[in-house]
Design a protein around this motif. Sequence first.
Motif, PDB file in Angstrom:
ATOM      1  N   SER A   1     -51.630  71.887-105.465  1.00 28.01           N
ATOM      2  CA  SER A   1     -53.057  71.612-105.314  1.00 28.01           C
ATOM      3  C   SER A   1     -53.453  70.489-106.273  1.00 28.01           C
ATOM      4  CB  SER A   1     -53.868  72.859-105.657  1.00 28.01           C
ATOM      5  OG  SER A   1     -53.716  73.156-107.052  1.00 28.01           O
ATOM      6  N   ARG A   2     -54.650  69.980-106.114  1.00 22.03           N
ATOM      7  CA  ARG A   2     -55.133  68.942-107.031  1.00 22.03           C
ATOM      8  C   ARG A   2     -55.148  69.466-108.466  1.00 22.03           C
ATOM      9  NH1 ARG A   2     -59.127  64.220-106.284  1.00 22.03           N
ATOM     10  NH2 ARG A   2     -59.414  63.581-108.439  1.00 22.03           N
TER      11      ARG A   2
ATOM     12  N   ALA B   1     -41.859  64.571 -99.103  1.00 22.68           N
ATOM     13  CA  ALA B   1     -42.405  65.708 -99.854  1.00 22.68           C
ATOM     14  C   ALA B   1     -43.929  65.680 -99.722  1.00 22.68           C
ATOM     15  CB  ALA B   1     -42.002  65.612-101.330  1.00 22.68           C
ATOM     16  N   PRO B   2     -44.591  66.811 -99.906  1.00 22.37           N
ATOM     17  CA  PRO B   2     -46.050  66.847 -99.758  1.00 22.37           C
ATOM     18  C   PRO B   2     -46.813  65.940-100.716  1.00 22.37           C
ATOM     19  CG  PRO B   2     -45.165  69.071 -99.693  1.00 22.37           C
ATOM     20  CD  PRO B   2     -44.035  68.170-100.082  1.00 22.37           C
ATOM     21  N   VAL B   3     -46.258  65.719-101.909  1.00 20.12           N
ATOM     22  CA  VAL B   3     -46.915  64.867-102.900  1.00 20.12           C
ATOM     23  C   VAL B   3     -45.867  63.954-103.523  1.00 20.12           C
ATOM     24  CG1 VAL B   3     -48.111  64.825-105.144  1.00 20.12           C
ATOM     25  CG2 VAL B   3     -48.714  66.549-103.443  1.00 20.12           C
ATOM     26  N   VAL B   4     -46.240  62.694-103.707  1.00 24.72           N
ATOM     27  CA  VAL B   4     -45.395  61.750-104.427  1.00 24.72           C
ATOM     28  C   VAL B   4     -46.266  61.121-105.499  1.00 24.72           C
ATOM     29  CG1 VAL B   4     -43.962  59.677-104.289  1.00 24.72           C
ATOM     30  CG2 VAL B   4     -44.023  61.293-102.358  1.00 24.72           C
ATOM     31  N   VAL B   5     -45.746  61.077-106.724  1.00 31.19           N
ATOM     32  CA  VAL B   5     -46.474  60.462-107.831  1.00 31.19           C
ATOM     33  C   VAL B   5     -45.667  59.273-108.325  1.00 31.19           C
ATOM     34  CG1 VAL B   5     -47.435  60.768-110.146  1.00 31.19           C
ATOM     35  CG2 VAL B   5     -47.446  62.689-108.517  1.00 31.19           C
ATOM     36  N   ALA B   6     -46.270  58.097-108.294  1.00 28.94           N
ATOM     37  CA  ALA B   6     -45.643  56.921-108.897  1.00 28.94           C
ATOM     38  C   ALA B   6     -45.991  56.924-110.380  1.00 28.94           C
ATOM     39  CB  ALA B   6     -46.143  55.645-108.252  1.00 28.94           C
ATOM     40  N   VAL B   7     -44.962  56.806-111.210  1.00 25.96           N
ATOM     41  CA  VAL B   7     -45.174  56.586-112.635  1.00 25.96           C
ATOM     42  C   VAL B   7     -45.021  55.086-112.828  1.00 25.96           C
ATOM     43  CG1 VAL B   7     -44.382  57.061-114.974  1.00 25.96           C
ATOM     44  CG2 VAL B   7     -44.286  58.865-113.229  1.00 25.96           C
ATOM     45  N   VAL B   8     -46.120  54.456-113.212  1.00 23.87           N
ATOM     46  CA  VAL B   8     -46.175  53.007-113.311  1.00 23.87           C
ATOM     47  C   VAL B   8     -46.140  52.607-114.775  1.00 23.87           C
ATOM     48  CG1 VAL B   8     -47.520  50.948-112.744  1.00 23.87           C
ATOM     49  CG2 VAL B   8     -47.509  52.907-111.173  1.00 23.87           C
ATOM     50  N   SER B   9     -45.169  51.770-115.120  1.00 18.40           N
ATOM     51  CA  SER B   9     -45.075  51.260-116.483  1.00 18.40           C
ATOM     52  C   SER B   9     -46.034  50.092-116.640  1.00 18.40           C
ATOM     53  CB  SER B   9     -43.653  50.787-116.785  1.00 18.40           C
ATOM     54  OG  SER B   9     -43.628  50.078-118.004  1.00 18.40           O
ATOM     55  N   THR B  10     -46.880  50.176-117.666  1.00 18.43           N
ATOM     56  CA  THR B  10     -47.804  49.081-117.983  1.00 18.43           C
ATOM     57  C   THR B  10     -47.340  48.375-119.258  1.00 18.43           C
ATOM     58  OG1 THR B  10     -49.256  50.583-119.208  1.00 18.43           O
ATOM     59  CG2 THR B  10     -49.748  50.242-116.861  1.00 18.43           C
ATOM     60  N   ALA B  11     -46.043  48.520-119.586  1.00 16.82           N
ATOM     61  CA  ALA B  11     -45.487  47.919-120.800  1.00 16.82           C
ATOM     62  C   ALA B  11     -45.789  46.423-120.835  1.00 16.82           C
ATOM     63  CB  ALA B  11     -43.978  48.150-120.856  1.00 16.82           C
TER      64      ALA B  11
ATOM     65  N   SER C   1     -52.769  69.319-113.840  1.00 17.22           N
ATOM     66  CA  SER C   1     -52.092  70.025-114.928  1.00 17.22           C
ATOM     67  C   SER C   1     -50.726  69.396-115.201  1.00 17.22           C
ATOM     68  CB  SER C   1     -51.948  71.506-114.577  1.00 17.22           C
ATOM     69  OG  SER C   1     -51.201  72.173-115.569  1.00 17.22           O
ATOM     70  N   MET C   2     -49.976  69.109-114.134  1.00 18.22           N
ATOM     71  CA  MET C   2     -48.668  68.480-114.283  1.00 18.22           C
ATOM     72  C   MET C   2     -48.789  67.123-114.977  1.00 18.22           C
ATOM     73  SD  MET C   2     -47.008  69.110-110.546  1.00 18.22           S
ATOM     74  CE  MET C   2     -47.210  70.679-109.725  1.00 18.22           C
ATOM     75  N   LEU C   3     -49.783  66.347-114.584  1.00 21.25           N
ATOM     76  CA  LEU C   3     -49.952  65.012-115.173  1.00 21.25           C
ATOM     77  C   LEU C   3     -50.314  65.107-116.652  1.00 21.25           C
ATOM     78  CD1 LEU C   3     -51.771  63.177-112.241  1.00 21.25           C
ATOM     79  CD2 LEU C   3     -49.324  63.178-112.804  1.00 21.25           C
ATOM     80  N   ARG C   4     -51.161  66.082-117.006  1.00 20.02           N
ATOM     81  CA  ARG C   4     -51.482  66.277-118.433  1.00 20.02           C
ATOM     82  C   ARG C   4     -50.221  66.605-119.225  1.00 20.02           C
ATOM     83  NH1 ARG C   4     -56.289  68.150-116.472  1.00 20.02           N
ATOM     84  NH2 ARG C   4     -55.589  70.288-116.188  1.00 20.02           N
ATOM     85  N   LEU C   5     -49.395  67.488-118.677  1.00 21.05           N
ATOM     86  CA  LEU C   5     -48.143  67.842-119.349  1.00 21.05           C
ATOM     87  C   LEU C   5     -47.201  66.641-119.425  1.00 21.05           C
ATOM     88  CD1 LEU C   5     -47.543  71.332-117.701  1.00 21.05           C
ATOM     89  CD2 LEU C   5     -48.221  70.903-120.076  1.00 21.05           C
TER      90      LEU C   5
ATOM     91  N   VAL D   1     -51.102  58.864-107.273  1.00 21.52           N
ATOM     92  CA  VAL D   1     -50.749  60.069-106.513  1.00 21.52           C
ATOM     93  C   VAL D   1     -50.928  59.770-105.026  1.00 21.52           C
ATOM     94  CG1 VAL D   1     -51.253  62.512-106.123  1.00 21.52           C
ATOM     95  CG2 VAL D   1     -51.521  61.529-108.431  1.00 21.52           C
ATOM     96  N   TYR D   2     -49.855  59.935-104.268  1.00 19.70           N
ATOM     97  CA  TYR D   2     -49.874  59.735-102.816  1.00 19.70           C
ATOM     98  C   TYR D   2     -49.801  61.114-102.158  1.00 19.70           C
ATOM     99  CZ  TYR D   2     -48.091  55.242-104.508  1.00 19.70           C
ATOM    100  OH  TYR D   2     -47.902  54.065-105.195  1.00 19.70           O
ATOM    101  N   GLN D   3     -50.746  61.379-101.251  1.00 21.16           N
ATOM    102  CA  GLN D   3     -50.744  62.664-100.553  1.00 21.16           C
ATOM    103  C   GLN D   3     -51.410  62.492 -99.196  1.00 21.16           C
ATOM    104  OE1 GLN D   3     -52.843  65.453-103.067  1.00 21.16           O
ATOM    105  NE2 GLN D   3     -54.519  64.065-103.417  1.00 21.16           N
ATOM    106  N   GLY D   4     -51.347  63.530 -98.397  1.00 21.92           N
ATOM    107  CA  GLY D   4     -51.994  63.503 -97.082  1.00 21.92           C
ATOM    108  C   GLY D   4     -51.420  62.444 -96.163  1.00 21.92           C
ATOM    109  N   THR D   5     -52.232  61.987 -95.227  1.00 19.43           N
ATOM    110  CA  THR D   5     -51.771  61.037 -94.210  1.00 19.43           C
ATOM    111  C   THR D   5     -51.515  59.642 -94.788  1.00 19.43           C
ATOM    112  OG1 THR D   5     -54.058  60.550 -93.589  1.00 19.43           O
ATOM    113  CG2 THR D   5     -52.912  62.258 -92.318  1.00 19.43           C
ATOM    114  N   GLU D   6     -52.021  59.352 -95.969  1.00 19.67           N
ATOM    115  CA  GLU D   6     -51.747  58.050 -96.582  1.00 19.67           C
ATOM    116  C   GLU D   6     -50.252  57.857 -96.808  1.00 19.67           C
ATOM    117  OE1 GLU D   6     -53.687  55.060 -97.647  1.00 19.67           O
ATOM    118  OE2 GLU D   6     -54.437  56.066 -95.853  1.00 19.67           O
ATOM    119  N   ARG D   7     -49.525  58.940 -97.029  1.00 20.18           N
ATOM    120  CA  ARG D   7     -48.077  58.840 -97.223  1.00 20.18           C
ATOM    121  C   ARG D   7     -47.406  58.253 -95.980  1.00 20.18           C
ATOM    122  NH1 ARG D   7     -45.818  63.780 -97.331  1.00 20.18           N
ATOM    123  NH2 ARG D   7     -47.625  64.472 -96.153  1.00 20.18           N
ATOM    124  N   GLU D   8     -47.849  58.707 -94.792  1.00 14.84           N
ATOM    125  CA  GLU D   8     -47.268  58.186 -93.551  1.00 14.84           C
ATOM    126  C   GLU D   8     -47.674  56.727 -93.319  1.00 14.84           C
ATOM    127  OE1 GLU D   8     -49.080  61.393 -92.904  1.00 14.84           O
ATOM    128  OE2 GLU D   8     -47.227  62.485 -93.333  1.00 14.84           O
TER     129      GLU D   8
END
Length: 194
Positions: A28-29, A94-104, A34-38, A55-62
């Motif tokens: 869920s959101r 997968a139902p949710v994909v999270v990109a971790v983007v480096s801003t280095a 919670s996962m992102l905070r951790l 965070v990519y979810q729902g029909t935007e993933r397709e």
Amino acid sequence: MKTDIRLIDYLSSRRSIPAFQMGSPGPSRADIESMLRLATRVPDHGKLAPWRFIVYQGTERERISAELAKIAIANKPDLSAEMIAVENTRLARAPVVVAVVSTAAPHPKIPEWEQLMSAGAVCLNLLMAANAHGYASNWLTEWYAFDERAYPLLGVRPGERIAGFIHIGTAMVPPTERPRPDLKEIVSWVGAPD
């Protein structure tokens, strides 16, 4: 020294589930937040937070996957039908994909290398945070993580780089073990113990 046996048990058996072997339900959101905070609880020299999340979810993933497929075909016009089908599902496995983007970025005191490693630590923490919430996870960096033509489609800004795509969902198969390195082949000891 006292150890947390539960954490040791987890670390000794931690295993990724391939993204194509995940299904619903996804987090869920509130779970994702919670996962992102951790995930942000990583070494971060200078407190720069040299990373961010998409965070990519729902029909935007397709939709995004279909656009990625067009880029893949432009890269390789002779792409097989089987590979085109794979490209069309890149972010939809997968139902949710999270990109971790480096801003280095260059900094007068903090080497860019340390900032990049902090983004890698965020990826690993996010994998473990997903597992702690009861979900399967997988860290992938596929061709589109390195093809800057895909960046506007993915929401990545100029000067940023993708540290990884963390796929999160429910495991559809049990995890399997894989060979691990032999410590004798990867460890050098310097000095005698105190």
